[in-house]
Design a protein around this motif. Structure first.
Motif, PDB file in Angstrom:
ATOM      1  N   CYS A  68       5.649   3.961   0.358  1.00 26.08           N
ATOM      2  CA  CYS A  68       4.304   4.186   0.904  1.00 26.08           C
ATOM      3  C   CYS A  68       4.428   4.461   2.394  1.00 26.08           C
ATOM      4  O   CYS A  68       5.294   3.895   3.068  1.00 26.08           O
ATOM      5  N   ASN A 114       3.733   8.666  -5.311  1.00 20.99           N
ATOM      6  CA  ASN A 114       5.144   8.852  -4.969  1.00 20.99           C
ATOM      7  C   ASN A 114       6.076   8.660  -6.167  1.00 20.99           C
ATOM      8  O   ASN A 114       7.294   8.766  -6.015  1.00 20.99           O
ATOM      9  N   SER A 133      -5.130   4.429  -2.055  1.00 26.80           N
ATOM     10  CA  SER A 133      -5.701   4.256  -0.722  1.00 26.80           C
ATOM     11  C   SER A 133      -6.717   5.355  -0.467  1.00 26.80           C
ATOM     12  O   SER A 133      -6.602   6.478  -0.972  1.00 26.80           O
ATOM     13  N   GLY A 149       2.842   0.017  -3.350  1.00 32.16           N
ATOM     14  CA  GLY A 149       3.069   1.360  -2.936  1.00 32.16           C
ATOM     15  C   GLY A 149       1.996   2.388  -3.266  1.00 32.16           C
ATOM     16  O   GLY A 149       0.884   2.095  -3.640  1.00 32.16           O
ATOM     17  N   ASP A 150       2.431   3.603  -3.031  1.00 36.17           N
ATOM     18  CA  ASP A 150       1.589   4.764  -3.296  1.00 36.17           C
ATOM     19  C   ASP A 150       2.007   5.342  -4.647  1.00 36.17           C
ATOM     20  O   ASP A 150       3.103   5.881  -4.791  1.00 36.17           O
TER      21      ASP A 150
END
Length: 715
Positions: A18, A64, A87, A60-61
């Protein structure tokens, strides 16, 4: 309240990669990791086997992870509900998730991010179940109204605050309690916002509990977290590993975690009526242990009889009960917190250091426990008159024992009480006064001598004029029948003669003690008698209820109704004659009440004589054979502050909070809301003040005000 849970959601950390660098994130500063296919598929199989209906994709994102959309398709084919965490900074990618997800959870940091993405968020809310979340920080307390407006405009399906589990300060915990109060009020007229994470709900009000999720979503109660390598954990932030999804049974891991969580709860929680809902906060963090915020929890360990009864009644009747009769029936005289019944025995070694104080203001109380008789309403222990000489010697020795303390400090006032101190006579009075004033290095601001209104001793009273600036006469009432029932060794005629003799002797600063409750069985005569008593012009009046004991008189609803009525009538008369109410029971024309200031916690008191209590530098003690002793803890000082300071009719909220590191409007909100609703108190600016209506029941208010939100929850 017992809540049974079952596992209904698995949270899959697809990757820890992230670029947002959030301060509260637990995945920062770790090597980059992505969940392999075998972990993902094994997790889905375990979910289906254990009838887990929801899988949440988080990081995390999640963008990804190269297989994100393959995984979404895989879950959709198996009819598993999907929540995707993203997010707000990735909002432009959110549309690509809509064909797959059932819920889209958008996290953000501030209101500006919502405002800047308002149209995009509104579009998403029209196409999917849009959820919003933000990690709570204290700054949100000043911008929460704006957040509600944005939440309503966007149309979030649901919205919640998350606790920042890294925050462990008292200030942060206090802010959480304030947050509960704020959103419980705002939810009444807006779309709902809740607090999702667990935290100790001890200080949350009854109304505030409605916005809390309790233990439901933490500690592995309904959700387990699967890390990128397959590790099974109670939550993302937890350091506890229950097993690995590739080799261990999910249900066994879940059951093992549940059992260990129960053992981590503090002992206090076993006494709490909401323990099944609260779950003691987060107990599965770095390891199984009590929530770090629990160290800020406190409760009233020294309840009065009235408090024990009222906390049950108020909570049972949703803080709507009228407890005035309960108060009059179960009240007791109090001048300290905790009461001496809670003090422990000690040797003199704990007392000796207290003698060394210097350059402080002190009030002296000199006790002379002899009396004309034994009034039924009086609980002061009396000594036989034959021991008067021996007691006087003891009192003189006490003065010698404390001579350095008396000499090295400023004696602001002295109170001679009992009993009936006048029974010491002129000879003993001369010994006592000359020794005491020989040690005192300053001129005290006030010297009070308590008197029983019988047997006027001209020789003694003439001598007292050299020292005494104020006398306090125990009139109690002018009803001869009531006086007789109470074993009072005087009558109205003798009392009138005694008052006149005192005034003739030149005493002008005079207090009358009145017990209006003595008229409860014959209220018709009260008003005329009370007006006649006041016609003798006392400068001060102590106006008290009858603290009921079995031997006094029959007690019924009519008696209690009469006492409530007499209380109001007498106070109205006092007000009409220009008396100002200075504290719960004290009225004056000249506003001088030195001794009451010290008795109610505004300074040090040194008690001289058998069973006289002292309070020096936050330590109580009294000599009762050996010493009884109680060093006040920080919690004791907080409760003592509320209990006694409120008897002076107002509290400076900011000063109190700063002194005791708390937020009374939140931590004591159940009591405060009840008293506000009954119009007993008002909050104006920075002050909590007793209202004119509340002036009738100050001691009752002090009792209720000294119950915090946890006190109502404890069995």
């Amino acid at each position: 309240m017992v809540i049974w849970f079952m596992l209904d959601e698995l949270q899959l950390c697809l990757t820890n990669i992230c670029d947002l660098n959030c301060s509260y994130c637990y995945l920062k500063n770790q090597p980059a990791k992505k969940m392999p296919d075998k972990v993902f598929k094994k997790t889905v199989s375990a979910a289906i086997k254990n009838k887990v209906s929801v899988i949440r994709l988080t990081g995390g994102d999640i963008f990804n992870h190269p297989s994100l959309f393959v995984y979404l398709e895989y879950l959709r084919e198996r009819n598993i509900k999907i929540i995707a965490n993203i997010s707000i900074k990735k909002i432009t990618k959110a549309k690509s998730l809509l064909p797959f997800v059932d819920y889209l959870l958008v996290s953000f940091h501030n209101n500006a991010q919502l405002s800047n993405n308002l149209s995009k968020l509104k579009q998403l809310s029209g196409k999917t179940n849009l959820m919003g979340s933000v990690v709570f920080g204290e700054r949100w307390l000043s911008s929460i109204e704006e957040l509600y407006q944005l939440r309503n405009r966007i149309g979030f399906h649901s919205f919640f605050f998350l606790r920042d589990v890294k925050q462990k300060s008292r200030q942060y915990y206090n802010a959480l309690i304030v947050l509960c109060e704020k959103i419980s009020e705002l939810n009444k007229r807006n779309r709902q916002i809740v607090i999702s994470n667990a935290f100790p709900l001890c200080f949350v009000s009854k109304q505030g509990l409605k916005v809390c999720s309790g233990k439901r979503f933490d500690n592995g109660n309904t959700r387990l977290y699967i890390d990128t390598d397959g590790s099974i954990k109670p939550a993302a932030y937890s350091g506890i590993i229950l097993g690995n999804i590739l080799k261990d049974d999910l249900q066994e891991a879940y059951s093992k975690n549940t059992a260990k969580n129960r053992k981590a709860a503090p002992l206090l929680c076993s006494q709490c009526t909401i323990k099944g809902f609260c779950g003691s906060g987060i107990t599965a963090n770095a390891k199984y242990q009590k929530d770090p915020l629990m160290k800020y929890i406190f409760h009233n360990k020294y309840l009065t009889k009235f408090q024990k009864l009222s906390k049950k009644i108020l909570s049972a009747f949703n803080f709507n009960a009228d407890i005035r009769k309960l108060y009059y029936l179960n009240s007791g005289f109090f001048m300290n917190y905790p009461s001496p019944s809670y003090w422990r025995k000690t040797s003199g070694r704990n007392i000796e250091p207290l003698k060394e104080i210097t350059n402080q203001k002190i009030s002296l109380y000199v006790h002379f426990p002899f009396c004309f008789g034994a009034c039924k309403f009086c609980r002061v222990k009396k000594l036989n008159s034959a021991s008067k000489k021996k007691y006087t010697v003891h009192l003189l020795e006490e003065m010698d024992n404390w001579k350095d303390t008396i000499s090295n400090n400023y004696i602001e006032n002295i109170y001679f009480g009992g009993g009936s101190p006048q029974l010491m006579g002129r000879k003993n009075a001369q010994l006592i006064f000359e020794k005491l004033f020989g040690y005192i290095k300053n001129q005290p601001g006030e010297v009070t001598f308590e008197l029983f209104p019988a047997g006027f001793d001209y020789d003694l009273m003439h001598y007292l004029k050299k020292y005494v600036t104020r006398i306090s006469i125990g009139i109690q009432c002018f009803s001869d029948s009531s006086l007789s029932v109470m074993n009072r060794c005087t009558d109205k005629k003798e009392m009138v003669s005694f008052i006149k003799s005192c005034k003739k002797a030149g005493f002008v600063n005079i207090n009358f003690d009145i017990i209006y409750g003595l008229y409860a069985n014959q209220p018709a005569g009260f008003e005329n008698d009370f007006r006649e008593i006041l016609s003798f012009g006392p400068t001060q009046v102590t106006y008290q209820p009858l603290h009921y004991i079995k031997e006094v008189s029959p007690i019924n609803d009519s008696t209690l109704d009469n006492e409530i009525s007499l209380n109001k009538i007498g106070r109205n008369i006092l007000n009409s004659k220009g008396y100002t109410q200075n504290s719960a029971e004290d009225f004056s024309l000249n506003k001088r009440f030195f001794y009451q200031d010290y008795m109610l916690g505004r300074g040090n008191i040194l008690g001289l004589g058998g069973e006289a209590f002292s309070h020096i530098n936050d330590t109580y003690f009294k000599k009762q054979g050996s010493y009884l002793y109680h060093a006040l803890s920080s919690t004791d000082l907080l409760y003592r502050g509320l209990f006694l300071t409120s008897r002076f009719l107002k509290i400076n909220i900011n000063d109190f909070n700063k002194k005791h590191n708390t937020d009374i409007l939140s931590v004591f909100s159940d009591s405060i809301k009840y008293l506000l609703k009954k119009n007993y108190i008002i909050i104006k600016g920075n002050e909590l003040k007793i209202t004119p209506q509340g002036m009738n029941y100050v001691d009752m208010i002090s009792n209720i005000l000294s119950l915090n939100n946890l006190d109502y929850k404890l069995k």
